[in-house]
Each structure stands twice: as C-alpha cells, then as structure tokens.
Scaffold this active site. Structure first.
Site, PDB file in Angstrom:
ATOM      1  N   MET A  50       0.817  -1.218   0.000  1.00 24.75           N
ATOM      2  CA  MET A  50       0.000   0.000   0.000  1.00 24.75           C
ATOM      3  C   MET A  50       0.852   1.270   0.000  1.00 24.75           C
ATOM      4  O   MET A  50       2.043   1.248   0.290  1.00 24.75           O
ATOM      5  CB  MET A  50      -0.913   0.010   1.231  1.00 24.75           C
ATOM      6  CG  MET A  50      -1.940  -1.101   1.253  1.00 24.75           C
ATOM      7  SD  MET A  50      -2.928  -1.125   2.772  1.00 24.75           S
ATOM      8  CE  MET A  50      -3.969   0.331   2.536  1.00 24.75           C
ATOM      9  N   HIS A  51       0.206   2.383  -0.339  1.00 24.61           N
ATOM     10  CA  HIS A  51       0.700   3.750  -0.104  1.00 24.61           C
ATOM     11  C   HIS A  51       1.821   4.228  -1.026  1.00 24.61           C
ATOM     12  O   HIS A  51       2.088   5.427  -1.096  1.00 24.61           O
ATOM     13  CB  HIS A  51       1.187   3.946   1.342  1.00 24.61           C
ATOM     14  CG  HIS A  51       0.275   3.442   2.404  1.00 24.61           C
ATOM     15  ND1 HIS A  51      -1.063   3.749   2.450  1.00 24.61           N
ATOM     16  CD2 HIS A  51       0.509   2.638   3.471  1.00 24.61           C
ATOM     17  CE1 HIS A  51      -1.610   3.169   3.510  1.00 24.61           C
ATOM     18  NE2 HIS A  51      -0.680   2.474   4.132  1.00 24.61           N
ATOM     19  N   ASP A  73      -2.765  -4.882  -0.104  1.00 25.58           N
ATOM     20  CA  ASP A  73      -2.307  -6.152   0.472  1.00 25.58           C
ATOM     21  C   ASP A  73      -3.087  -6.532   1.725  1.00 25.58           C
ATOM     22  O   ASP A  73      -3.415  -7.706   1.928  1.00 25.58           O
ATOM     23  CB  ASP A  73      -0.799  -6.153   0.730  1.00 25.58           C
ATOM     24  CG  ASP A  73      -0.307  -5.012   1.604  1.00 25.58           C
ATOM     25  OD1 ASP A  73      -1.129  -4.210   2.101  1.00 25.58           O
ATOM     26  OD2 ASP A  73       0.924  -4.915   1.793  1.00 25.58           O
TER      27      ASP A  73
END
Length: 501
Positions: free
Chosen positions: A81-82, A239
């Site tokens: 992520m991110h 995820d």
C-alpha cells in the site's frame, strides 16, 4: 480443471500463485527485488523492477507448472500500500516510487494537520501519517516541483504493474483508501483535500471495485509470459484487504493477525461511520460496500529478522525459536519494544526507537529471542485493546505470515490476545486473496464469502491458557510503560544522530 493466478506485489518480492477451482495452490514462484535507500528514512524502488520480476515469475510459473495457458482463466493482484508512482503524459515513470515505509514526510504531515484539522479524519477516517501517499505527493511538490508539474497521473504499486500488463489505468477503492485523498464514505476523490493543497484532480486515476474486470493481458505480455492474451484481469486490492479476503475475514467477529515485515491486526467492519478517533485505520474492504479497521506495528517480522541478522546470522529461524521455547513467559524478565523504524499504532511516532529493558547477566540468547517475539505480539495487542475498548467483539483471530509458522508464536498470540487463534491449512496471505478475487470475478462463485468456504481450510486452533493469560497481562502492563518512560530520551537521541538540536 480451471485456474486463476494471484499476484502479490510485496515490499521485497513479488509472489505469484497458481490456484485451481478447489483452492489448491498448484504452483508458486517468488522473485526478489532491491530497496533503494539513498538517505536515512528514505525507502524507494524502481517500478521497472516490479514489472521485470513479475513477468519472469509468470513465465516460470507457466513453463514449470505444465498447465495449458488456456486453462488459466483469470488473474488479479494484491499490492504493497501507499507507494507513490508518478507517470508523465506518455505514462512513463518520472522518478523512483516512494514506498510505504519511507519516513521523510513528517513536515508535510504537520502541514496537513494544520490546514485540515478535524476535517481530514471526517473525510478519510485516518490521521496524517508519514506512510500515506498524499504526504509523499506534497513532499514532491515542495522538493521536486518539476516532477509534479510533469505528472499526468499517480498510481500505487500494484496499479502500475496492472497498467503495464493490461494498458489500463485505474485504482481500486481498498488501495485508494490508503492514499489519504479518498472520501471513504462517498467513495470519491476528495475535492476539499485536493483544493486545499492545490493538487490538480486530473492526476487522480479512475476508481474501480476490487472485483471489477479491467481488461485482458496485452499481446506482448501474453507472449513474454506464455499466458493466453484472453486471460481476464481483475482490479485487485491493497495487500491488507487481500490478506483479509485470503483469510476469510468477511464478517463481524473475525479478525486477522498478519506478521510479515510489518504486523497488522485487522478486523471486519460493516459500519462506515464508526469513529475510532484516528487511533486505528479504517479502510474500504476488497469486499464491496464493506470496511475493515486496522492497527499496524511497523517492524514486526522485521524485528526478528534484524535480531537474527545482527546476533545470530548463522542460525536458522527454527533454531532461534527452539531457543526461545526454552525461555519463560516474560523472557525471564526481559522486555523488547519493536520500534526499530518508529511506530504506527497506537503512537504514530516516527522518532521512537526500540529498546531491550531489564537486561542482566543471566540472560541468554533464547531470552532475547523470546523477548523479541513477545514484544511484537504485545505491540499488536495494543491494537486489539483499542478495538475492544471501542466495543468490538473479537472471538476468533486468523494468524498468517511468519507468526503462523511457529507453534510457540501461535500460542503466545492466543495467550496475549486472550482469544482462539486459528492456523490455516494452505495459508498464502494476500496472494490467495488476489486469486479469490479473480475466482469470484470469473463467477466461479456467487460471492467472495462463497469462495472462502471452498478455498479456506482450518489446520489447527490454539486456545488461550488461563494461567498464561494472567501472566502475560502482567508483563503487558510493564511493556506499555516503556514508551512513555523512554520517548523523550529516544527523541533526543534521534535528533542528535541526525544533527538536529
């Protein structure tokens, strides 16, 4: 027999799974790629590495599994992520991706807090933290303005990989929820946030559901991998959302403990308006119109890896855990706090650092190893405690990742969390979740829940032992005292090390 592929694009490697209609993993391939750390606190990757290694993994899977490509009907993704990927008008990568564990954006987080205040929590359900995507965009705006000016669209890691395999640009809600730019309840990019910081809305990609069909493989990708160009591709998810799907966290009462590089405690949530005051994250689930709440320990499995690499390089993890089993509950009076790279839940502190507390000359390596394992579980239990304090029922925890590979570690989780902990027969984490998304997208099943009933099988259940529960409660209280008593010292050391006064 028909098959789907789950692609899990992690922080250190990509893993691809070939899964049949009964949920059996027929073949798996993993390929590593490097981190780029040019300065302390920086963590980047070259997106081309993701593409190259994924294609190589898919090619190996097709070649070595001996499955007819036409039998592989669908493919989907789970992704770290991110991470920020910037593309220019020709959809070329502008700079290295800035990853979730990059901590350079503290000033930008402060600025977000100052300018948005409580509105941020109202819109995104999450506080401004260094790991999120939006502070990274602001960092680029302030430090590399020419790169933001060139940006046509931003993507997250798995979305860039999917673009390279299909030619289609979009982002699913579960991953978009981790950007700090999504209006989570209304499922749209927040015009308020973008306007406040003068970020053009045109750089935000179209939004899709996790299970949405987004296209087929490009002919050149099909040729490189050996897959059929008719292979259907589904959007996939973050995820943690995919980890929840892969563990069957699709209804109230169930929770997930995932111990990988980081540690996640995740609980199903069907109330989009539930307010945890920013103490834990609330994100859109991969299951449509559902949500999940999540607490994060930044250095969970990483703490044990660091300990092994630093103090027991030639010893196997199994051997280390055998040593830890010879120690006692509470590691003979030794406490470890896993703050090696700062901490997320519940402190949101990028400067805090880890400690061993209570060392004396009687302590052996097994005590230190057990203290590390217990410290990781204590840290995750701070998230469990928050959920329970807000009235959530947690009666079953599915444990996946490194923490599910050891009987000792699983029993410690049951005792510290004071709940039944379940180990799965065929635990594949987010990669299995990605495969399930493809299976449901192909209408093999009417829903992800129906898919979970077939794909997910229990191996063993660990019940909390009352005498252990009580002993761990006492050590956990001591663990919680370490942060407030060391925070000032750790911040001073952090500033001195980095030349700040």
């Amino acid at each position: 027999m028909k098959y789907v592929i789950g692609v899990d694009l992690g922080t250190s490697s990509v893993k691809v799974l070939l899964v049949d209609q009964e949920g059996i993993v027929n073949y798996s391939v993993s390929k590593d790629y490097p981190l780029i750390q040019q300065h302390p606190g920086y963590s980047e990757q070259d997106p081309e590495d993701w593409v190259e290694k994924t294609i190589a993994a898919l090619q190996q899977l097709v070649t070595e599994s001996n499955i007819t490509p036409d039998a592989i009907e669908g493919l989907s993704f789970s992704g770290q992520m991110h991470g920020l990927v910037l593309l220019d008008e020709n959809n070329q990568v502008i700079r290295n991706a800035i990853l979730w564990n990059d901590t350079r954006t503290t000033p930008q987080c402060k600025k977000i807090d100052q300018q948005l205040g409580g509105k941020l929590l109202e819109i995104t359900k999450n506080p401004a933290l260094e790991g999120f995507t939006f502070p990274k965009i602001l960092w680029v705006k302030e430090n590399e303005p020419e790169n933001l000016e060139k940006t046509s669209v931003f993507l997250l890691p798995k979305d860039y990989l999917r673009y390279r395999l299909t030619g289609k640009i979009n982002m699913d809600y579960s991953d978009a929820a981790g950007t700090l730019m999504l209006d989570i309840v209304n499922k749209s990019w927040s015009a308020d946030i973008l306007r406040t910081f003068e970020i053009p809305s045109t750089i935000c990609p179209p939004l899709v559901e996790t299970e949405d069909y987004v296209g087929t493989l490009l002919p050149e990708i099909a040729e490189l991998t050996g897959l059929s160009s008719a292979t259907k591709v589904f959007a996939g998810g973050a995820d943690n959302a995919c980890g929840a799907i892969g563990a069957g966290i699709l209804s109230e009462g169930t929770a997930l403990c995932s111990i990988g590089t980081s540690g996640v405690f995740l609980s199903y949530e069907n109330d989009k308006n539930k307010n945890y005051g920013g103490k834990v994250h609330l994100f859109n689930h991969g299951q449509k119109d559902s949500y999940y709440t999540m607490g994060v320990t930044l250095a969970a499995g990483y703490s044990l890896t660091w300990f092994k690499d630093t103090f027991a390089k030639d010893q196997s993890f199994d051997s280390l855990l055998d040593d830890a089993a010879q120690s006692t509950i509470g590691a003979n009076g030794l406490i470890f706090t896993p703050f090696l790279v700062g901490e997320r839940t519940p402190y949101a502190d990028a400067k805090i650092r880890g400690t061993f507390t209570g060392i004396d000359s009687s302590h052996q390596k097994g005590d230190f190893t057990r203290a590390v394992i217990e410290g990781i579980v204590f840290s995750i239990n701070e998230s469990v405690e928050i959920f329970r304090n807000y009235g959530k029922t947690i009666d079953t925890v599915i444990s996946i990742g490194g923490g599910a590979k050891s009987e000792l570690w699983l029993q410690i989780q049951a005792d510290v969390f004071n709940t039944r902990v379940v180990k799965l027969q065929n635990e594949q984490g987010p990669g299995m979740g990605a495969a399930m998304i493809a299976a449901a997208g192909l209408n093999w099943f009417s829903s992800l829940q129906e898919c979970a009933e077939v794909f997910i099988k229990v191996d063993k259940v660990y019940e909390p032992k009352p005498e252990n529960v009580q002993r761990y409660k006492e050590f956990y209280q001591v663990y919680k005292d370490v942060y407030p008593h060391t925070v000032a010292i750790n911040h001073q050391l952090f500033d001195l090390r980095n030349g700040e006064s």
